[in-house]
Design an enzyme around this catalytic site. Structure first.
Site, short mmCIF file in Angstrom:
data_model
loop_
_atom_site.label_atom_id
_atom_site.label_comp_id
_atom_site.label_asym_id
_atom_site.label_seq_id
_atom_site.Cartn_x
_atom_site.Cartn_y
_atom_site.Cartn_z
N ASN A 196 0.85 -1.20 0.00
CA ASN A 196 0.00 0.00 0.00
C ASN A 196 0.88 1.24 0.00
O ASN A 196 2.11 1.15 -0.01
CB ASN A 196 -0.95 -0.02 1.20
CG ASN A 196 -0.18 -0.08 2.51
OD1 ASN A 196 0.54 0.85 2.85
ND2 ASN A 196 -0.31 -1.20 3.22
N PRO B 128 -2.77 -11.70 10.62
CA PRO B 128 -2.98 -11.49 12.06
C PRO B 128 -3.05 -10.00 12.37
O PRO B 128 -2.47 -9.19 11.65
CB PRO B 128 -1.72 -12.10 12.69
CG PRO B 128 -0.70 -12.06 11.60
CD PRO B 128 -1.44 -12.22 10.31
O1 C5P Z 1 -6.13 -1.49 9.42
P1 C5P Z 1 -6.79 -0.95 10.64
O2 C5P Z 1 -7.62 0.27 10.39
O3 C5P Z 1 -7.51 -2.01 11.42
O4 C5P Z 1 -5.55 -0.42 11.53
C1 C5P Z 1 -5.74 0.21 12.75
C2 C5P Z 1 -4.54 -0.04 13.62
O5 C5P Z 1 -4.30 -1.44 13.77
C3 C5P Z 1 -3.24 0.55 13.17
O6 C5P Z 1 -2.61 1.03 14.35
C4 C5P Z 1 -2.46 -0.62 12.59
O7 C5P Z 1 -1.06 -0.46 12.74
C5 C5P Z 1 -2.97 -1.78 13.40
N1 C5P Z 1 -3.02 -3.06 12.67
C6 C5P Z 1 -2.20 -4.10 13.04
N2 C5P Z 1 -2.28 -5.29 12.40
C7 C5P Z 1 -3.16 -5.48 11.40
C8 C5P Z 1 -4.01 -4.44 10.99
C9 C5P Z 1 -3.90 -3.22 11.64
O8 C5P Z 1 -1.37 -3.93 13.95
N3 C5P Z 1 -3.22 -6.66 10.79
#
Ligand code: C5P
Length: 426
Positions: free
Chosen positions: A212, A307
């Site tokens: 991304n 995960p």
């Molecule tokens: O992608 P999302 O909106 O759920 O991300 C929100 C937070 O969760 C961010 O801080 C991101 O770094 C974390 N995250 C993570 N592992 C993932 C998806 C997101 O640590 N697989």
């Protein structure tokens, strides 16, 4: 000028016994968030080695005019354009004379000569008291001062030559304070901060993958700011083009699974986990051993869920305080609040991303967030759009007292700061 501004400072070191204090000056500047490069004269190398200054500045020292071998790859013009501040410390009597006369036959003199009018130039004289008091030196200094060069010091006292009087270089912390202001408060002294940043790379085959547009800038700004406030910082970084900030330990990873592994190895020792990485939600179910050849008009790629690293850290028994970032294009606060709860984090930073503006924030230098708290009695805190380093500073200024209260509350468990109940069941 303040340390918030993250200045690019060029430290010139000339030949004087006070050169032994130059590494301390570099450290004082780095502590104030400055990016520092060092130029040494040949005489300076009689007093201190380039290696020492390279170690404290985190960059090769520039020593030669007219050389293709430039250790840094920067010539005198490039260096003069790079610098926002040039400070020559120590500036010996000969160096001051050379600068006053506009010489350009070594790198340091040439850089000062090539500096444009908006570059702040300062010298911190250091020499024997008689040399300092000599009319020649005073005339040279008056000439520099008249050109707008700031003269810092010297102090008076015992001299290396055994005499007493004016000519001692001003102490490094005082030089840095005069140029940049006071050092940042050590709000995170003793704190181990663990930060994820950048995108992840989910391989499809040996040359292709899903990723991304995350640039890593927000996470790297937080790493730098946390370091400036005295934290020990580990940065688990996906593939980005940014350099690791000085004094920050970087662990490079590719995929979400690698990021999870690196984070879980570090998390038990961390006091504060900040998940800024744009972790891919899905990865290809299979990674081809060889480059996938084109065949049919359509192809399908099966994806499986990755995960959730942040949720995994938040679920740790006696784990670190957790801060997540939720970049949203609509219903920003509501979506971020959902994630705050579903991931079980202490604070979620809701990214104020207007629809269509996501590209700006992802690659850009500015951001705005609203901090949402798990603790019910803490209200939302809106932080206005500003550059990512300044925003990082404001986030830390907000979180540091919560961390401190939690630590006072005992060990890794919850304290009495209202940041939430015991997480052991999370
Ligand atoms: O992608 P999302 O909106 O759920 O991300 C929100 C937070 O969760 C961010 O801080 C991101 O770094 C974390 N995250 C993570 N592992 C993932 C998806 C997101 O640590 N697989």
């Amino acid at each position: 000028m303040s340390w918030h501004e993250n200045k690019r400072v060029l430290v010139g070191v000339s030949g004087a016994i006070a050169a032994y204090k130059s590494p301390a000056l570099v450290r004082c500047l780095v502590q104030r968030g400055c990016e520092v490069r060092v130029v040494m004269t040949r005489a300076a190398e009689q007093f201190i080695t380039p290696l020492t200054l390279q170690a404290v500045s985190g960059h090769p020292v520039c020593r030669h005019l007219l050389s293709a071998d430039t250790e840094s790859g920067m010539g005198h013009i490039e260096l003069a354009r790079w610098a926002e501040v040039i400070v020559v410390a120590p500036a010996g009597a000969d160096c001051i004379a050379r600068l006053a006369h506009g010489r350009a036959d070594d790198l340091l003199a040439a850089v000062v000569l090539a500096a444009a009018g908006d570059v702040e130039v300062a010298v911190a004289p250091a020499m024997n008291r008689q040399m300092w008091e000599s009319p020649a030196t005073q005339r040279n200094l008056a000439e520099l001062a008249q050109r707008g060069v700031r003269i810092i010091g010297p102090a008076a006292g015992d001299q290396a030559c055994g005499e007493t009087g004016p000519g001692r270089m001003t102490e490094p912390d005082d030089i840095a304070a005069e140029l940049i202001g006071d050092a940042p408060p050590l709000l995170l002294d003793g704190v181990e901060a663990l930060i994820t940043a950048g995108p992840t790379w989910e391989a499809l085959d040996p040359v292709r993958g899903l990723t991304n547009r995350s640039s890593g800038k927000m996470g790297y700004a937080l790493a730098r700011a946390a370091r400036d406030f005295g934290a020990r910082v580990t940065l688990v970084s996906g593939p980005v083009t940014l350099d690791a900030p000085n004094g920050v330990r970087r662990v490079d990873v590719g995929s979400a699974e690698e990021m999870l592994e690196a984070v879980m190895a570090e998390a038990p020792a961390a006091d504060w986990f900040i998940g800024v990485a744009a972790v891919a939600d899905y990865r290809p179910a299979r990674v081809a051993a060889h480059k996938i050849a084109k065949k049919d008009a359509r192809m399908r790629i099966e994806l499986v869920r990755n995960p959730d690293i942040l949720a995994a850290v938040a679920a740790m028994k006696r784990g670190p305080f957790t801060l997540g970032f939720a970049a949203e294009t609509e219903n920003v606060i509501a979506h971020a609040r959902q994630k705050l709860t579903s991931k079980g984090v202490d604070v979620m930073a809701a990214n104020q991303v207007g629809s269509g503006d996501a590209g700006d924030v992802l690659g850009g230098d500015e951001n705005a967030v609203t901090l949402l708290h798990k603790a019910p009695r803490r209200g939302d805190v809106a932080l206005e759009k500003t550059d990512k380093y300044r925003l990082a500073v404001q986030i830390i200024e907000h979180i540091a007292p919560l961390l401190a209260a939690r630590r006072r509350g005992g060990g890794g468990g919850r304290g009495n700061d209202g940041t939430g109940g015991d997480r052991s069941g999370a």
